[in-house]
Design a protein around this motif. Structure first.
Motif, PDB file in Angstrom:
ATOM      1  N   GLU A  17       0.768  -1.135  -0.089  1.00 15.49           N
ATOM      2  CA  GLU A  17      -0.116  -0.027  -0.051  1.00 15.49           C
ATOM      3  C   GLU A  17       0.963   1.406  -0.083  1.00 15.49           C
ATOM      4  N   ALA A  19       1.075   4.405   0.943  1.00 14.37           N
ATOM      5  CA  ALA A  19       1.376   5.253   2.246  1.00 14.37           C
ATOM      6  C   ALA A  19       2.467   4.445   3.257  1.00 14.37           C
ATOM      7  N   GLN A  39       5.389  12.610   9.297  1.00 11.96           N
ATOM      8  CA  GLN A  39       4.261  13.193   8.683  1.00 11.96           C
ATOM      9  C   GLN A  39       4.945  13.986   7.824  1.00 11.96           C
ATOM     10  N   LEU A  44       1.291  12.933   5.105  1.00  9.83           N
ATOM     11  CA  LEU A  44       0.153  12.066   5.426  1.00  9.83           C
ATOM     12  C   LEU A  44      -0.340  13.321   6.787  1.00  9.83           C
ATOM     13  N   THR A  45      -1.615  13.082   6.635  1.00 14.97           N
ATOM     14  CA  THR A  45      -2.425  14.034   7.641  1.00 14.97           C
ATOM     15  C   THR A  45      -2.066  13.138   9.176  1.00 14.97           C
ATOM     16  N   ASN A  48      -4.332   9.890   9.438  1.00 15.58           N
ATOM     17  CA  ASN A  48      -4.054   8.975   8.336  1.00 15.58           C
ATOM     18  C   ASN A  48      -2.678   8.008   8.867  1.00 15.58           C
ATOM     19  N   SER A  51      -3.198   6.002  11.756  1.00 17.11           N
ATOM     20  CA  SER A  51      -3.872   4.552  11.201  1.00 17.11           C
ATOM     21  C   SER A  51      -2.913   3.694  10.638  1.00 17.11           C
ATOM     22  N   HIS A  52      -2.170   4.251   9.774  1.00 17.46           N
ATOM     23  CA  HIS A  52      -1.063   3.245   9.045  1.00 17.46           C
ATOM     24  C   HIS A  52       0.006   2.638  10.008  1.00 17.46           C
ATOM     25  N   LYS A  55      -1.465  -0.166  11.961  1.00 25.04           N
ATOM     26  CA  LYS A  55      -1.560  -1.437  11.226  1.00 25.04           C
ATOM     27  C   LYS A  55      -0.237  -2.039  10.856  1.00 25.04           C
TER      28      LYS A  55
ATOM     29  N   GLY B 200      -0.386  15.191   1.693  1.00 26.09           N
ATOM     30  CA  GLY B 200       0.288  15.237   0.447  1.00 26.09           C
ATOM     31  C   GLY B 200      -0.030  14.046  -0.370  1.00 26.09           C
ATOM     32  N   TYR B 202       0.283  10.788  -0.421  1.00 24.80           N
ATOM     33  CA  TYR B 202      -0.474   9.745   0.292  1.00 24.80           C
ATOM     34  C   TYR B 202      -1.758  10.110   1.033  1.00 24.80           C
ATOM     35  N   SER B 205      -5.038   7.579   1.221  1.00 24.17           N
ATOM     36  CA  SER B 205      -5.001   6.270   1.016  1.00 24.17           C
ATOM     37  C   SER B 205      -5.079   5.368   2.434  1.00 24.17           C
TER      38      SER B 205
END
Lengths: 105, 206
Positions: A17, A19, A39, A44-45, A48, A51-52, A55, B200, B202, B205
């Motif tokens: 994936e 990101a 970041q 990425l926010t 987000n 969350s990644h 995981k 940005g 990504y 996603s």
């Protein structure tokens, strides 16, 4: 000799994936990085990225060290041994796929 | 693939691209440059009344700017050993400033030399860094330092020749301006490599 379909089947979706691959790629070049740096480098926010990271941590690919520094939360993140192996394996698989797609042995 | 290589490069080079930290040292070297012309308000060579506090101030700013980078862009622990990390971070700042002092003493002790050995060593260091990290401006800086170091030889004189008495001044000016410019270019390169905090490529996603 494994073919194109074997290579495709072998791709780890969790790592592939975009990101998460970006996070793992950045972490593979350092010992550890904090949340803010990840970041800034991925764009990425907060939500987000968080969350990644969760995981990836659940999959055992990264470790996270959460602390309170100067009354503010601070998170350091690094690749686990499994994570380092996973990203290395992923690059090899991508390289194999590219070779197969080009028709070169 | 190139995008991921960019990420790896940015993460790996992040500590070395905190260029604003080198600017106080560049300014310090420019500020003490007139000392090479002889005794003046700086006290002349060997007098540390003004230069030591200025050097300490530059060191203080080095740490403060490091905090700015940490608060603005985050913190990274490189893969190098802690000992090498300390050596690289403190050695780069303090060591390079020490060079200017050593250079000054060197050419006064051995005025008959037609080249500046310290300058050549610095030139080699910057050329190496320029090639290793693909930073063209380090290569240019290294080249400039090399030319300055060999200048007395080209002019058929020595570093201590009265005709070439301003060697120390020229050396300090090139070195100081070089540190400031390479510092700024390092910083701009870092800012280009990182992204703003508003989502940005990504973003979104899952």
């Amino acid at each position: 000799m494994p073919g194109l379909s074997d290579d495709l089947a072998g791709i780890d979706r969790l790592v592939h994936e975009p990101a998460r691959l970006a996070i793992l790629s950045a972490l593979s070049a350092v010992k550890s990085a904090d949340f803010l740096f990840l970041q800034r480098i991925t764009g990425l926010t907060q939500g987000n990225l968080s969350s990644h990271l969760t995981k990836l941590e659940e999959a055992g690919l990264i470790w996270m060290d959460k602390r309170i520094l100067n009354k503010r939360p601070h998170t350091d993140v690094g690749l686990s041994e499994a994570g380092r192996e996973a990203i290395e394996r992923h690059w090899v698989q991508l390289e194999n796929l590219r070779r197969h797609a080009r028709g070169t042995p | 693939m190139q995008e991921y290589e960019r990420l790896r490069t940015a993460a790996r080079q992040y500590p070395n691209l905190q260029g604003l930290r080198m600017i106080p040292f560049g300014v310090f070297i420019l500020a003490i440059a007139p000392r090479d012309l002889g005794s003046n308000w700086l006290g002349g060579p060997g007098d540390c009344t003004f230069t030591l506090p200025m050097l300490l101030a530059a060191g203080g700013l080095w740490f403060l700017i490091g905090r700015y980078y940490k608060n603005t862009f985050g913190k990274v622990t490189p893969q190098t050993s802690p000992g090498r990390q300390v050596l690289e971070s403190t050695g780069l700042g303090v060591g390079l400033v020490a060079v200017i002092v050593i250079e000054n003493l060197w050419y006064r002790a051995w005025p008959g030399l037609p080249v500046s050995p310290i300058g050549l060593a610095l030139a080699g260091l910057y050329l190496f860094l320029g090639v290793r990290d693909r930073r063209w401006y380090y290569t240019v800086f290294g080249g400039a330092m090399g030319i300055i170091s060999l200048l007395p030889l080209f002019l058929g004189t020595t570093v201590g020749d009265p005709i070439f008495g301003t060697f120390g001044l020229v050396f300090s000016l090139v070195y100081g301006v070089g540190l400031v410019l390479t510092g700024l270019l390092d910083h701009f390169r870092l800012v280009r490599m990182l992204r703003p905090l508003d989502g940005g490529s990504y973003a979104g996603s899952e």
